[in-house]
Motif scaffolding. Structure first.
Motif, PDB file in Angstrom:
ATOM      1  N   ARG A 115       0.982  -1.392  -0.073  1.00  0.00           N
ATOM      2  CA  ARG A 115      -0.039   0.165  -0.021  1.00  0.00           C
ATOM      3  C   ARG A 115       0.807   1.272  -0.122  1.00  0.00           C
ATOM      4  O   ARG A 115       0.753   2.275  -0.711  1.00  0.00           O
ATOM      5  CB  ARG A 115      -1.014   0.188   1.346  1.00  0.00           C
ATOM      6  CG  ARG A 115      -2.146  -1.047   1.134  1.00  0.00           C
ATOM      7  CD  ARG A 115      -3.291  -0.790   2.416  1.00  0.00           C
ATOM      8  NE  ARG A 115      -3.989  -1.847   2.155  1.00  0.00           N
ATOM      9  CZ  ARG A 115      -4.181  -3.304   2.879  1.00  0.00           C
ATOM     10  NH1 ARG A 115      -3.142  -3.272   3.759  1.00  0.00           N
ATOM     11  NH2 ARG A 115      -4.932  -3.986   2.664  1.00  0.00           N
ATOM     12  N   THR A 116       1.917   1.310   1.049  1.00  0.00           N
ATOM     13  CA  THR A 116       2.987   2.365   0.902  1.00  0.00           C
ATOM     14  C   THR A 116       3.384   2.504  -0.703  1.00  0.00           C
ATOM     15  O   THR A 116       3.649   3.811  -0.903  1.00  0.00           O
ATOM     16  CB  THR A 116       4.102   2.199   1.942  1.00  0.00           C
ATOM     17  OG1 THR A 116       3.310   1.879   3.078  1.00  0.00           O
ATOM     18  CG2 THR A 116       5.039   3.236   1.862  1.00  0.00           C
ATOM     19  N   LEU A 117       3.873   1.592  -1.097  1.00  0.00           N
ATOM     20  CA  LEU A 117       4.444   1.901  -2.472  1.00  0.00           C
ATOM     21  C   LEU A 117       3.418   2.014  -3.465  1.00  0.00           C
ATOM     22  O   LEU A 117       3.660   3.169  -4.348  1.00  0.00           O
ATOM     23  CB  LEU A 117       5.129   0.548  -2.836  1.00  0.00           C
ATOM     24  CG  LEU A 117       6.421   0.059  -2.078  1.00  0.00           C
ATOM     25  CD1 LEU A 117       6.595  -1.287  -2.440  1.00  0.00           C
ATOM     26  CD2 LEU A 117       7.504   0.833  -2.002  1.00  0.00           C
ATOM     27  N   ARG A 118       2.462   1.385  -3.581  1.00  0.00           N
ATOM     28  CA  ARG A 118       1.069   1.850  -4.577  1.00  0.00           C
ATOM     29  C   ARG A 118       0.882   3.332  -4.277  1.00  0.00           C
ATOM     30  O   ARG A 118       0.768   4.033  -5.480  1.00  0.00           O
ATOM     31  CB  ARG A 118       0.069   0.835  -4.048  1.00  0.00           C
ATOM     32  CG  ARG A 118      -1.180   1.013  -5.360  1.00  0.00           C
ATOM     33  CD  ARG A 118      -2.372   2.019  -4.835  1.00  0.00           C
ATOM     34  NE  ARG A 118      -2.401   2.047  -3.262  1.00  0.00           N
ATOM     35  CZ  ARG A 118      -3.564   1.258  -2.669  1.00  0.00           C
ATOM     36  NH1 ARG A 118      -4.329   0.714  -3.275  1.00  0.00           N
ATOM     37  NH2 ARG A 118      -3.746   1.504  -1.521  1.00  0.00           N
ATOM     38  N   ASP A 119       0.886   3.767  -3.199  1.00  0.00           N
ATOM     39  CA  ASP A 119       0.421   5.209  -2.865  1.00  0.00           C
ATOM     40  C   ASP A 119       1.341   6.083  -3.477  1.00  0.00           C
ATOM     41  O   ASP A 119       1.214   7.122  -3.777  1.00  0.00           O
ATOM     42  CB  ASP A 119       0.089   5.548  -1.399  1.00  0.00           C
ATOM     43  CG  ASP A 119      -1.230   4.676  -1.027  1.00  0.00           C
ATOM     44  OD1 ASP A 119      -1.936   4.138  -1.898  1.00  0.00           O
ATOM     45  OD2 ASP A 119      -1.566   4.718   0.279  1.00  0.00           O
ATOM     46  N   ALA A 120       2.576   5.679  -3.516  1.00  0.00           N
ATOM     47  CA  ALA A 120       3.700   6.558  -3.779  1.00  0.00           C
ATOM     48  C   ALA A 120       3.894   6.456  -5.257  1.00  0.00           C
ATOM     49  O   ALA A 120       3.860   7.442  -5.922  1.00  0.00           O
ATOM     50  CB  ALA A 120       5.041   6.060  -3.338  1.00  0.00           C
ATOM     51  N   VAL A 121       3.519   5.457  -5.968  1.00  0.00           N
ATOM     52  CA  VAL A 121       3.844   5.386  -7.220  1.00  0.00           C
ATOM     53  C   VAL A 121       2.507   5.616  -8.393  1.00  0.00           C
ATOM     54  O   VAL A 121       2.641   5.911  -9.077  1.00  0.00           O
ATOM     55  CB  VAL A 121       4.666   4.066  -7.802  1.00  0.00           C
ATOM     56  CG1 VAL A 121       5.933   3.926  -7.120  1.00  0.00           C
ATOM     57  CG2 VAL A 121       3.784   2.874  -7.574  1.00  0.00           C
ATOM     58  N   ASN A 122       1.498   5.312  -7.711  1.00  0.00           N
ATOM     59  CA  ASN A 122       0.377   5.433  -8.170  1.00  0.00           C
ATOM     60  C   ASN A 122      -0.878   6.041  -7.314  1.00  0.00           C
ATOM     61  O   ASN A 122      -1.774   5.388  -6.959  1.00  0.00           O
ATOM     62  CB  ASN A 122      -0.387   4.241  -8.673  1.00  0.00           C
ATOM     63  CG  ASN A 122      -1.635   4.284  -9.714  1.00  0.00           C
ATOM     64  OD1 ASN A 122      -1.870   5.314 -10.101  1.00  0.00           O
ATOM     65  ND2 ASN A 122      -2.159   3.104 -10.119  1.00  0.00           N
ATOM     66  N   PRO A 123      -0.777   7.389  -6.966  1.00  0.00           N
ATOM     67  CA  PRO A 123      -1.556   8.261  -6.233  1.00  0.00           C
ATOM     68  C   PRO A 123      -3.062   8.106  -6.603  1.00  0.00           C
ATOM     69  O   PRO A 123      -3.894   8.060  -5.789  1.00  0.00           O
ATOM     70  CB  PRO A 123      -1.112   9.478  -5.843  1.00  0.00           C
ATOM     71  CG  PRO A 123      -0.029   9.707  -7.253  1.00  0.00           C
ATOM     72  CD  PRO A 123       0.358   8.157  -7.536  1.00  0.00           C
ATOM     73  N   GLY A 124      -3.340   7.992  -7.857  1.00  0.00           N
ATOM     74  CA  GLY A 124      -4.730   7.792  -8.313  1.00  0.00           C
ATOM     75  C   GLY A 124      -5.308   6.634  -8.143  1.00  0.00           C
ATOM     76  O   GLY A 124      -6.476   6.514  -8.608  1.00  0.00           O
ATOM     77  N   ALA A 125      -4.699   5.637  -7.681  1.00  0.00           N
ATOM     78  CA  ALA A 125      -5.150   4.026  -7.657  1.00  0.00           C
ATOM     79  C   ALA A 125      -6.481   4.027  -6.907  1.00  0.00           C
ATOM     80  O   ALA A 125      -7.082   2.859  -7.071  1.00  0.00           O
ATOM     81  CB  ALA A 125      -4.025   3.234  -7.259  1.00  0.00           C
ATOM     82  N   THR A 126      -6.726   4.638  -5.959  1.00  0.00           N
ATOM     83  CA  THR A 126      -8.032   4.750  -5.191  1.00  0.00           C
ATOM     84  C   THR A 126      -9.070   5.940  -5.896  1.00  0.00           C
ATOM     85  O   THR A 126     -10.057   6.019  -5.029  1.00  0.00           O
ATOM     86  CB  THR A 126      -7.812   4.436  -3.630  1.00  0.00           C
ATOM     87  OG1 THR A 126      -7.156   5.759  -3.495  1.00  0.00           O
ATOM     88  CG2 THR A 126      -6.967   3.474  -3.515  1.00  0.00           C
TER      89      THR A 126
END
Length: 165
Positions: free
Chosen positions: A141-152
């Motif tokens: 989740r930490t990595l996802r939020d950093a590299v793809n902040p639009g994911a949610t």
């Protein structure tokens, strides 16, 4: 850290991540194909099924997937023809529309998910003890939020809901 750039642990971390991703994708794609879906079609159905109201604005769906806005349009067109998705006009913005999963789309997911969950357990989550899995998920989740902040994007209603696929 080693002076040898080829032995850098950062390269090892990224390499291992991609090897796991590639292996999981191959196993999942074969299963989706047996059900007449591509991996991206499955991802779109899952994103919609797990979103408030079983819908997302098309732009939010693009942000949550690996697709461009035009790519989402093409996938939704195809899935609309198969009756898995329908479009709904956005009441507050005439330029926007929602992709909405249909009952047929939900039924398709219900057919796929038992086998898909078994594959996930066999090749991914079942390989880690509960404490390692919890830490790993937090890290992802930490990595996802950093590299793809639009994911949610578009995944919250009046309360904050995180949609993960």
């Amino acid at each position: 850290m080693s002076d040898n750039l080829f032995d850098d642990p950062r390269l090892t971390a990224v390499g291992l991540f991609f090897e796991v991703h590639t292996g999981l994708n191959a196993r999942f794609a074969a299963q989706f194909c047996k059900h007449g879906l591509s991996p991206v079609e499955f991802e779109v159905l899952m994103r919609l099924a797990r979103s408030p109201g079983h819908q997302l604005r098309m732009t939010d769906l693009a942000s949550q997937t690996s697709l461009s806005t035009s790519g989402v349009t093409r996938v939704v067109d195809r899935m609309e023809r198969d009756a898995f998705i329908t479009r709904r006009a956005c009441p507050s913005d005439r330029r926007s529309s929602y992709a909405v999963i249909t009952q047929s789309g939900l039924t398709k997911l219900e057919q796929i998910l038992p086998g898909h969950l078994a594959l996930i357990d066999e090749w991914f989550t079942g390989k880690l003890p509960a404490d390692q899995l919890a830490t790993f998920l937090d890290s992802l989740r930490t990595l996802r939020d950093a590299v793809n902040p639009g994911a949610t994007a578009g995944s919250s209603s009046s309360e904050h809901v995180v949609v993960e696929v």
